[in-house]
Motif scaffolding. Structure first.
Motif, PDB file in Angstrom:
ATOM      1  N   PRO A   1      30.388  44.480  35.338  1.00 42.37           N
ATOM      2  CA  PRO A   1      29.850  44.320  36.866  1.00 42.37           C
ATOM      3  C   PRO A   1      28.309  44.569  36.693  1.00 42.37           C
ATOM      4  O   PRO A   1      27.563  45.094  35.975  1.00 42.37           O
ATOM      5  CB  PRO A   1      30.681  45.447  37.483  1.00 42.37           C
ATOM      6  N   ALA A   2      27.682  44.147  37.905  1.00 42.05           N
ATOM      7  CA  ALA A   2      26.455  44.397  38.278  1.00 42.05           C
ATOM      8  C   ALA A   2      26.087  45.743  38.215  1.00 42.05           C
ATOM      9  O   ALA A   2      26.871  46.560  38.775  1.00 42.05           O
ATOM     10  CB  ALA A   2      26.013  43.537  39.528  1.00 42.05           C
ATOM     11  N   ARG A   3      24.945  46.133  37.554  1.00 41.60           N
ATOM     12  CA  ARG A   3      24.267  47.556  37.285  1.00 41.60           C
ATOM     13  C   ARG A   3      23.662  47.682  38.746  1.00 41.60           C
ATOM     14  O   ARG A   3      23.151  46.749  39.554  1.00 41.60           O
ATOM     15  CB  ARG A   3      23.813  47.482  36.228  1.00 41.60           C
TER      16      ARG A   3
ATOM     17  N   ILE B   1      37.868  34.304  45.001  1.00 44.10           N
ATOM     18  CA  ILE B   1      37.974  33.382  44.370  1.00 44.10           C
ATOM     19  C   ILE B   1      37.387  33.194  43.018  1.00 44.10           C
ATOM     20  O   ILE B   1      37.999  32.622  41.888  1.00 44.10           O
ATOM     21  CB  ILE B   1      37.132  31.860  45.098  1.00 44.10           C
ATOM     22  N   ARG B   2      36.451  34.227  42.794  1.00 39.82           N
ATOM     23  CA  ARG B   2      35.873  34.324  41.372  1.00 39.82           C
ATOM     24  C   ARG B   2      36.807  34.708  40.435  1.00 39.82           C
ATOM     25  O   ARG B   2      36.974  34.058  39.271  1.00 39.82           O
ATOM     26  CB  ARG B   2      34.731  35.231  41.359  1.00 39.82           C
TER      27      ARG B   2
ATOM     28  N   LEU C   1      25.232  32.102  38.717  1.00 41.82           N
ATOM     29  CA  LEU C   1      26.528  31.929  38.772  1.00 41.82           C
ATOM     30  C   LEU C   1      27.290  31.852  37.266  1.00 41.82           C
ATOM     31  O   LEU C   1      28.308  31.176  37.192  1.00 41.82           O
ATOM     32  CB  LEU C   1      26.938  30.434  39.279  1.00 41.82           C
ATOM     33  N   ASP C   2      26.992  32.536  36.367  1.00 38.96           N
ATOM     34  CA  ASP C   2      27.576  32.797  35.276  1.00 38.96           C
ATOM     35  C   ASP C   2      28.416  34.223  35.352  1.00 38.96           C
ATOM     36  O   ASP C   2      28.169  34.795  36.227  1.00 38.96           O
ATOM     37  CB  ASP C   2      26.619  33.243  33.905  1.00 38.96           C
TER      38      ASP C   2
ATOM     39  N   GLY D   1      29.272  34.608  41.397  1.00 39.16           N
ATOM     40  CA  GLY D   1      28.890  34.884  40.089  1.00 39.16           C
ATOM     41  C   GLY D   1      28.854  36.203  39.637  1.00 39.16           C
ATOM     42  O   GLY D   1      29.056  36.562  38.516  1.00 39.16           O
ATOM     43  N   ARG D   2      28.958  37.209  40.757  1.00 40.76           N
ATOM     44  CA  ARG D   2      28.544  38.475  40.333  1.00 40.76           C
ATOM     45  C   ARG D   2      29.932  39.557  40.815  1.00 40.76           C
ATOM     46  O   ARG D   2      29.816  40.644  40.521  1.00 40.76           O
ATOM     47  CB  ARG D   2      27.190  39.141  40.833  1.00 40.76           C
TER      48      ARG D   2
END
Length: 204
Positions: free
Chosen positions: A99-101, A170-171, A93-94, A29-30
């Motif tokens: 990208p994650a902060r 995979i993402r 999982l969205d 997800g992330r």
């Protein structure tokens, strides 16, 4: 340190448990950085259980039905919360546009830590597992327990990171295919529910 300890630890760490599922879900997800934060958080979550085993607190969980049940209930509730957070829109999982902060990476790590902290079986596992590999001819029992626990944590970090990075790979292959992400979301949520049910039925 014996080869038996390394092989047994490898099997335990490789086995798909709550930490593995969380790390895989985070990687999907992330992305890679978030999966590494999840891996680190799950690894740090081992520390309280290791301390509990060394100090004998785990023995209380093993002998006290009330203490074990209270921690177990908290663990079950947390796993169900994780399942619901996976299912809702905007959950783990969205696929976010950015990208994650840094702040969210810390939160991801904290969640991973809590997953292991709220698992009473982990403390009892260390209490039963580590003393088997303490030798009378080696260093003090405390030093050996700390050394074995450190090796177990290092293996956890390396293997969980590999799981997470694989999921992040995979993402990138499923971006733009929301149907696949929905299937993953439901799969992981169902797994957390199953693990919660397993923990609810667990005995000391």
């Amino acid at each position: 340190m014996s080869i038996e300890f390394l092989l047994t630890s490898l099997i335990v760490v490789l086995a798909p448990g709550t930490g593995v599922i969380y790390t895989l879900a985070t990687g999907l997800g992330r992305g890679a950085k978030a999966s590494l934060a999840a891996s680190l958080g799950c690894t740090l979550g081992i520390v309280p259980s290791l301390i509990a085993a060394i100090t004998g607190v785990a023995a209380i969980l093993h002998t006290s039905a009330l203490a074990f049940s209270l921690l177990k209930i908290l663990g079950v509730i947390y796993l169900l919360y994780m399942a619901l957070s996976l299912l809702k829109q905007g959950g783990a999982l969205d696929l976010p546009d950015r990208p994650a902060r840094q702040g969210s990476l810390v939160r991801i790590g904290v969640i991973g830590t809590l997953i292991n902290v709220l698992n009473p079986k982990l403390s009892v596992f260390f209490l039963a597992f580590l003393p088997q590999f303490i030798t009378a001819s080696g260093a003090s029992a405390l030093e050996q327990m700390l050394g074995l626990g450190g090796i177990f944590m290092l293996m956890t970090l390396v293997i969980f990171s590999a799981y997470g990075l694989g999921a992040a790979w995979i993402r990138h292959r499923v971006e733009g295919r929301p149907g696949i992400m929905t299937a993953f979301r439901r799969l992981f949520a169902g797994t957390f529910i199953a693990l919660g049910a397993k923990l609810a039925l667990a005995e000391r």
